[in-house]
Design a protein around this motif. Sequence first.
Motif, PDB file in Angstrom:
ATOM      1  N   ALA A  61       0.800  -1.222   0.000  1.00 26.45           N
ATOM      2  CA  ALA A  61       0.000   0.000   0.000  1.00 26.45           C
ATOM      3  C   ALA A  61       0.833   1.272   0.000  1.00 26.45           C
ATOM      4  O   ALA A  61       0.394   2.295  -0.509  1.00 26.45           O
ATOM      5  CB  ALA A  61      -0.952   0.002   1.198  1.00 26.45           C
ATOM      6  N   CYS A  62       2.026   1.212   0.575  1.00 27.80           N
ATOM      7  CA  CYS A  62       2.905   2.387   0.569  1.00 27.80           C
ATOM      8  C   CYS A  62       4.320   1.954   0.909  1.00 27.80           C
ATOM      9  O   CYS A  62       4.569   0.794   1.198  1.00 27.80           O
ATOM     10  CB  CYS A  62       2.407   3.461   1.530  1.00 27.80           C
ATOM     11  N   HIS A  63       5.238   2.920   0.886  1.00 24.29           N
ATOM     12  CA  HIS A  63       6.636   2.630   1.220  1.00 24.29           C
ATOM     13  C   HIS A  63       6.812   2.705   2.734  1.00 24.29           C
ATOM     14  O   HIS A  63       6.437   3.687   3.361  1.00 24.29           O
ATOM     15  CB  HIS A  63       7.571   3.640   0.550  1.00 24.29           C
ATOM     16  N   TYR A  64       7.372   1.669   3.315  1.00 23.57           N
ATOM     17  CA  TYR A  64       7.662   1.654   4.746  1.00 23.57           C
ATOM     18  C   TYR A  64       9.163   1.705   4.934  1.00 23.57           C
ATOM     19  O   TYR A  64       9.898   0.924   4.339  1.00 23.57           O
ATOM     20  CB  TYR A  64       7.116   0.366   5.396  1.00 23.57           C
ATOM     21  N   ASP A  65       9.629   2.628   5.768  1.00 19.04           N
ATOM     22  CA  ASP A  65      11.047   2.675   6.105  1.00 19.04           C
ATOM     23  C   ASP A  65      11.420   1.493   6.989  1.00 19.04           C
ATOM     24  O   ASP A  65      12.526   0.971   6.901  1.00 19.04           O
ATOM     25  CB  ASP A  65      11.388   3.978   6.836  1.00 19.04           C
ATOM     26  N   ARG A  90      12.555  -3.785   5.505  1.00 16.60           N
ATOM     27  CA  ARG A  90      13.251  -3.928   6.789  1.00 16.60           C
ATOM     28  C   ARG A  90      12.223  -4.153   7.891  1.00 16.60           C
ATOM     29  O   ARG A  90      11.229  -3.435   7.988  1.00 16.60           O
ATOM     30  CB  ARG A  90      14.088  -2.688   7.092  1.00 16.60           C
ATOM     31  N   ILE A  91      12.492  -5.156   8.713  1.00 15.00           N
ATOM     32  CA  ILE A  91      11.549  -5.533   9.760  1.00 15.00           C
ATOM     33  C   ILE A  91      12.309  -6.046  10.969  1.00 15.00           C
ATOM     34  O   ILE A  91      13.391  -6.632  10.831  1.00 15.00           O
ATOM     35  CB  ILE A  91      10.533  -6.593   9.242  1.00 15.00           C
ATOM     36  N   TYR A 181      16.601  -0.462  17.951  1.00 15.35           N
ATOM     37  CA  TYR A 181      17.009  -1.138  16.733  1.00 15.35           C
ATOM     38  C   TYR A 181      16.638  -0.315  15.498  1.00 15.35           C
ATOM     39  O   TYR A 181      17.453  -0.113  14.604  1.00 15.35           O
ATOM     40  CB  TYR A 181      16.354  -2.524  16.667  1.00 15.35           C
ATOM     41  N   VAL A 182      15.398   0.163  15.471  1.00 11.25           N
ATOM     42  CA  VAL A 182      14.936   0.939  14.329  1.00 11.25           C
ATOM     43  C   VAL A 182      15.677   2.276  14.232  1.00 11.25           C
ATOM     44  O   VAL A 182      16.166   2.646  13.165  1.00 11.25           O
ATOM     45  CB  VAL A 182      13.407   1.163  14.401  1.00 11.25           C
ATOM     46  N   ILE A 183      15.767   2.991  15.327  1.00 11.78           N
ATOM     47  CA  ILE A 183      16.438   4.296  15.312  1.00 11.78           C
ATOM     48  C   ILE A 183      17.886   4.183  14.876  1.00 11.78           C
ATOM     49  O   ILE A 183      18.372   5.006  14.084  1.00 11.78           O
ATOM     50  CB  ILE A 183      16.323   4.965  16.705  1.00 11.78           C
ATOM     51  N   ASP A 184      18.581   3.150  15.341  1.00 10.04           N
ATOM     52  CA  ASP A 184      19.975   2.950  14.938  1.00 10.04           C
ATOM     53  C   ASP A 184      20.131   2.721  13.440  1.00 10.04           C
ATOM     54  O   ASP A 184      21.190   2.974  12.877  1.00 10.04           O
ATOM     55  CB  ASP A 184      20.587   1.753  15.673  1.00 10.04           C
ATOM     56  N   ARG A 185      19.071   2.247  12.790  1.00 13.69           N
ATOM     57  CA  ARG A 185      19.180   1.895  11.362  1.00 13.69           C
ATOM     58  C   ARG A 185      18.509   2.885  10.423  1.00 13.69           C
ATOM     59  O   ARG A 185      18.597   2.730   9.214  1.00 13.69           O
ATOM     60  CB  ARG A 185      18.616   0.488  11.169  1.00 13.69           C
TER      61      ARG A 185
END
Length: 186
Positions: A61-65, A90-91, A181-185
């Motif tokens: 449906a859209c682009h997910y960072d 990325r997950i 984890y997410v913020i670091d990447r």
Amino acid sequence: WDADRVQPSNINRQLCALQSTVGEYKVDILARRFKDINPELELDVQAAFLEESQAGPLLDACHYDFVVDAIDTIAPKCALLVEAMKRHVRIISSMGAGAKTDITQVRFADLWDTYHCGLSKAVRTRLKRAGMHHHPLPVVFCTQQACQEAIVRVEGERNKKTTTGTVSYMPAVFGCYLAQYVIDRL
């Protein structure tokens, strides 16, 4: 996406769960809170269970960072993971915090290297069946052995016959690990 309503059993461990919010959709409560923090925030809130067949279309449906998976029901959790891996989205996935109490044993790992976690085992089994056993999957999990007395029978909850008691601070610790984890990447 979350169709859960606040239950009295959530009050000890979930920010949205208060006596005054029992019976309300968790997504609605959190959407109000997030908008109160940042009125410019754009949210797509769905008070609905994610069905297996919806995982692919949701990701298309859209682009997910980044996708943070904190689903506690096996089928939709695994469907989302498989579809994200197929699309190279990325997950990071949260494994089981229930029946665990020792925050010093919370870890980042690849799903395939986890242990002492029933949810990890169930997810590995499903992902193997889906042909994804060669795909790395970052997860947050706890190495502590689960306390078997924490498993409680439930009635009236979709897709659940039992639930595992969770001490108040463990979901927050897992959430902090996921956020880091997410913020670091990003």
